[in-house]
Design a protein around this motif. Sequence first.
Motif, PDB file in Angstrom:
ATOM      1  N   ALA A  39       6.973 -13.273   0.253  1.00 28.40           N
ATOM      2  CA  ALA A  39       7.849 -12.108   0.448  1.00 28.40           C
ATOM      3  C   ALA A  39       7.036 -10.899   0.900  1.00 28.40           C
ATOM      4  O   ALA A  39       7.429 -10.177   1.820  1.00 28.40           O
ATOM      5  CB  ALA A  39       8.599 -11.794  -0.843  1.00 28.40           C
ATOM      6  N   VAL A  40       5.885 -10.676   0.269  1.00 27.64           N
ATOM      7  CA  VAL A  40       5.027  -9.553   0.642  1.00 27.64           C
ATOM      8  C   VAL A  40       4.497  -9.742   2.064  1.00 27.64           C
ATOM      9  O   VAL A  40       4.346  -8.779   2.817  1.00 27.64           O
ATOM     10  CB  VAL A  40       3.875  -9.406  -0.373  1.00 27.64           C
ATOM     11  CG1 VAL A  40       2.799  -8.466   0.132  1.00 27.64           C
ATOM     12  CG2 VAL A  40       4.410  -8.917  -1.712  1.00 27.64           C
ATOM     13  N   ALA A  41       4.230 -10.990   2.444  1.00 27.07           N
ATOM     14  CA  ALA A  41       3.707 -11.277   3.788  1.00 27.07           C
ATOM     15  C   ALA A  41       4.665 -10.811   4.881  1.00 27.07           C
ATOM     16  O   ALA A  41       4.240 -10.513   6.003  1.00 27.07           O
ATOM     17  CB  ALA A  41       3.429 -12.777   3.926  1.00 27.07           C
ATOM     18  N   GLU A  42       5.947 -10.722   4.543  1.00 28.72           N
ATOM     19  CA  GLU A  42       6.934 -10.245   5.520  1.00 28.72           C
ATOM     20  C   GLU A  42       6.601  -8.831   5.992  1.00 28.72           C
ATOM     21  O   GLU A  42       6.956  -8.450   7.106  1.00 28.72           O
ATOM     22  CB  GLU A  42       8.346 -10.280   4.919  1.00 28.72           C
ATOM     23  CG  GLU A  42       8.862 -11.668   4.631  1.00 28.72           C
ATOM     24  CD  GLU A  42       9.096 -12.504   5.878  1.00 28.72           C
ATOM     25  OE1 GLU A  42       9.465 -11.935   6.924  1.00 28.72           O
ATOM     26  OE2 GLU A  42       8.886 -13.727   5.811  1.00 28.72           O
ATOM     27  N   ALA A  43       5.930  -8.042   5.173  1.00 31.56           N
ATOM     28  CA  ALA A  43       5.593  -6.657   5.524  1.00 31.56           C
ATOM     29  C   ALA A  43       4.357  -6.573   6.423  1.00 31.56           C
ATOM     30  O   ALA A  43       3.974  -5.482   6.832  1.00 31.56           O
ATOM     31  CB  ALA A  43       5.373  -5.845   4.249  1.00 31.56           C
TER      32      ALA A  43
END
Length: 190
Positions: A107-111
């Motif tokens: 999920a954080v990688a989406e940023a």
Amino acid sequence: MSVGGFILIGTILFVIVYAVLIYNRLVNLKHDTAKAWSNIDVLLKQRHDELPKLVETCKQYMQHERETLEKVMQARAGISAARESSNLHALGVAESQLRQGLMQLFAVAEAYPDLKADESFRTLESRITGLENAIADRREFYNESVNNNNVRLEEFPDVVIARLFGFKPFELLEFSEEEKRDVDLKALFG
């Protein structure tokens, strides 16, 4: 020899053959369960080997997300320790922590668009996701094998042979209630 003697010998032979058949079936179930666990263990090892590569790839892009990366590596270490000690309860807890850490990591990688575009990251993400699915499938098969074994150990007359030869039940591989709950996407992206 009288008819009664033949009946007695026939009955004794029948009981012996029947006991051997039960024993052999219990041995077969025990080995099927061990094989099912070995299948899970292989997948856990493969995933264990892939996780450091994923974390290293992410470190290059995610300088401010150390906590997320550390959670994944701590869970990885917990799984390794539980695997080595064959502690299925600890394995279930560590698996839950790892799954949460991976969900948060992805999920954080989406940023980080550069990270999402990185070929190594995409390959590792795909590989780990595939391993997660395979582990879930193998876990289901393992638990079915455990259930079949444990039911036979409690059924009559199998219970007599099982106790006589020291057959033991296996433990189901279960995960925590946290893992079974729905994911709070707002918390992951918030």
